[in-house]
Design an enzyme around this catalytic site. Structure first.
Site, short mmCIF file in Angstrom:
data_model
loop_
_atom_site.label_atom_id
_atom_site.label_comp_id
_atom_site.label_asym_id
_atom_site.label_seq_id
_atom_site.Cartn_x
_atom_site.Cartn_y
_atom_site.Cartn_z
N SER A 185 14.80 54.56 38.46
CA SER A 185 13.42 54.34 37.99
C SER A 185 13.27 54.94 36.60
CB SER A 185 12.43 55.02 38.93
OG SER A 185 11.17 55.11 38.28
N HIS A 199 14.39 49.86 37.96
CA HIS A 199 13.10 49.97 38.65
C HIS A 199 12.02 50.35 37.63
CE1 HIS A 199 10.57 50.39 42.22
NE2 HIS A 199 10.07 51.49 41.66
N ASP A 233 8.12 51.13 37.04
CA ASP A 233 6.89 51.57 37.73
C ASP A 233 5.65 51.37 36.87
OD1 ASP A 233 7.77 52.60 40.28
OD2 ASP A 233 8.82 54.16 39.15
N MET A 249 1.78 51.70 36.45
CA MET A 249 0.62 52.43 37.00
C MET A 249 -0.57 52.26 36.06
SD MET A 249 2.43 55.95 38.18
CE MET A 249 4.08 55.99 38.89
N HIS A 297 7.48 47.30 40.00
CA HIS A 297 6.68 47.85 41.10
C HIS A 297 5.27 48.05 40.57
CE1 HIS A 297 5.99 51.70 43.78
NE2 HIS A 297 5.13 50.72 44.06
N MET A 322 1.73 49.28 40.71
CA MET A 322 0.77 50.21 41.33
C MET A 322 -0.52 50.05 40.54
SD MET A 322 3.42 53.36 41.84
CE MET A 322 4.59 52.64 40.68
N MET A 346 7.54 53.35 50.53
CA MET A 346 7.41 54.56 49.72
C MET A 346 7.82 55.78 50.54
SD MET A 346 6.39 53.47 46.81
CE MET A 346 6.27 55.07 46.02
N GLY A 369 6.85 60.78 39.71
CA GLY A 369 8.24 61.01 40.06
C GLY A 369 8.42 62.45 40.51
N ASP A 391 11.60 54.12 47.98
CA ASP A 391 11.22 54.61 46.66
C ASP A 391 10.48 55.94 46.78
OD1 ASP A 391 10.36 54.90 44.05
OD2 ASP A 391 8.99 53.20 44.07
N GLY A 392 11.05 56.96 46.16
CA GLY A 392 10.38 58.26 46.11
C GLY A 392 11.14 59.33 46.86
N GLY A 393 11.58 60.33 46.13
CA GLY A 393 12.22 61.49 46.76
C GLY A 393 13.65 61.26 47.21
C1 DX5 Z 1 6.45 56.85 42.41
C2 DX5 Z 1 7.35 55.79 41.79
C3 DX5 Z 1 8.79 56.04 41.94
C4 DX5 Z 1 9.31 57.23 41.22
C5 DX5 Z 1 10.46 57.78 42.00
O1 DX5 Z 1 5.14 56.40 42.37
O2 DX5 Z 1 7.08 54.54 42.38
O3 DX5 Z 1 9.55 54.91 41.57
O4 DX5 Z 1 9.71 56.96 39.92
O5 DX5 Z 1 10.84 58.95 41.42
P1 DX5 Z 1 11.75 60.04 42.13
O6 DX5 Z 1 13.04 59.37 42.45
O7 DX5 Z 1 11.86 61.11 41.12
O8 DX5 Z 1 11.01 60.45 43.38
ZN ZN Z 2 8.43 52.69 42.16
#
Ligand code: DX5
Ligand code: ZN
Length: 232
Positions: free
Chosen positions: A11, A36, A38, A40, A69, A71, A140, A147, A182-184
């Protein structure tokens, strides 16, 4: 599970925005399967990132697919803009669209692959009548917006539920559907996540947290992939 069926999607939320072209070239050269991206809008989530102009700017720098993605609250308005900007996948949060089926059709009519994204507390019912119109389901592992957050363990159970729906769908002759998380995601938990059924892994801080100077991105991406393959 062979190596082709595992996809690593760094990402760029965690990339150095002052040199994005160079950063996406580096991740492709390091073995990334998808970029990826993101988006927002500061309404659907508190954070504000980048839009179609940035997607268009990075497009010539990579040949791997761009996985957008969304959001955002104005989902339908964004789709033609991202399709034109070179997106390959467009995923959105179903509760942000007034007419989910119509939005999925809009994405496909614009020549992109379509996906639905589920927040940790979003029920899976949105899959009941949509699976045949999906190329990807994205779960998610954190609440969207930032991130570097910690993976929510309940996502593993949800992944298993989506994996069994996809298996059933395939047995009935359905189209292939990627299962992305996606995430963590990091080297410590990717094996558990893969075992629960994910095949496509977004990693922001885990990849861009490494220094690329000494082949850092390549070794992180290789390590993530190896652990995911070994787990399945
Ligand atoms: C969160 C994003 C993720 C984010 C993941 O809203 O959609 O794509 O970048 O970041 P990490 O891998 O650091 O959790
Ligand atoms: Zn994402």
């Amino acid at each position: 599970m062979n190596s082709e069926s595992i996809r690593i999607a760094p990402s760029i939320l965690s990339a150095d925005f002052s040199r994005l072209g160079e950063q996406v070239r580096a991740i492709e050269a390091s073995g990334a399967d998808l970029v990826h991206f993101d988006v927002m809008d500061h309404h659907y989530v508190p954070n504000l990132t980048f839009g179609p102009l940035v997607c268009e700017a990075i497009r010539p720098h990579v040949s791997i697919p761009i996985d957008v993605h969304l959001m955002v609250e104005q989902v339908d308005a964004m789709i033609p803009l991202f399709a034109k900007a070179g997106a390959n996948f467009i995923t959105f949060h179903p509760e942000a669209s007034r007419h989910v089926d119509r939005t999925l059709g809009l994405i496909r009519d614009h020549g992109c692959k379509a996906g639905l994204v589920f927040n940790p507390a979003t029920p899976l019912g949105f899959l009941d009548y949509t699976l045949e119109k999906l190329d990807m389901v994205l779960l998610m592992g954190v609440n969207p917006g930032f991130g570097g957050q910690k993976f929510i363990p309940g996502t593993l159970n949800k992944l298993r539920q989506v994996r069994s729906r996809i298996v059933r769908h395939l047995m009935q002759g359905g189209n292939p559907v990627l299962l992305e998380v996606d995430g963590g995601v990091n080297a410590e938990n990717i094996a558990d996540i893969a075992r629960a059924g994910a095949d496509t892994f977004v990693a922001g801080s885990a990849v861009f947290g490494a220094a690329d100077a000494d082949g850092g991105y390549q070794s992180v991406i290789r390590h993530l992939r190896e652990r995911a393959i070994a787990a399945r």
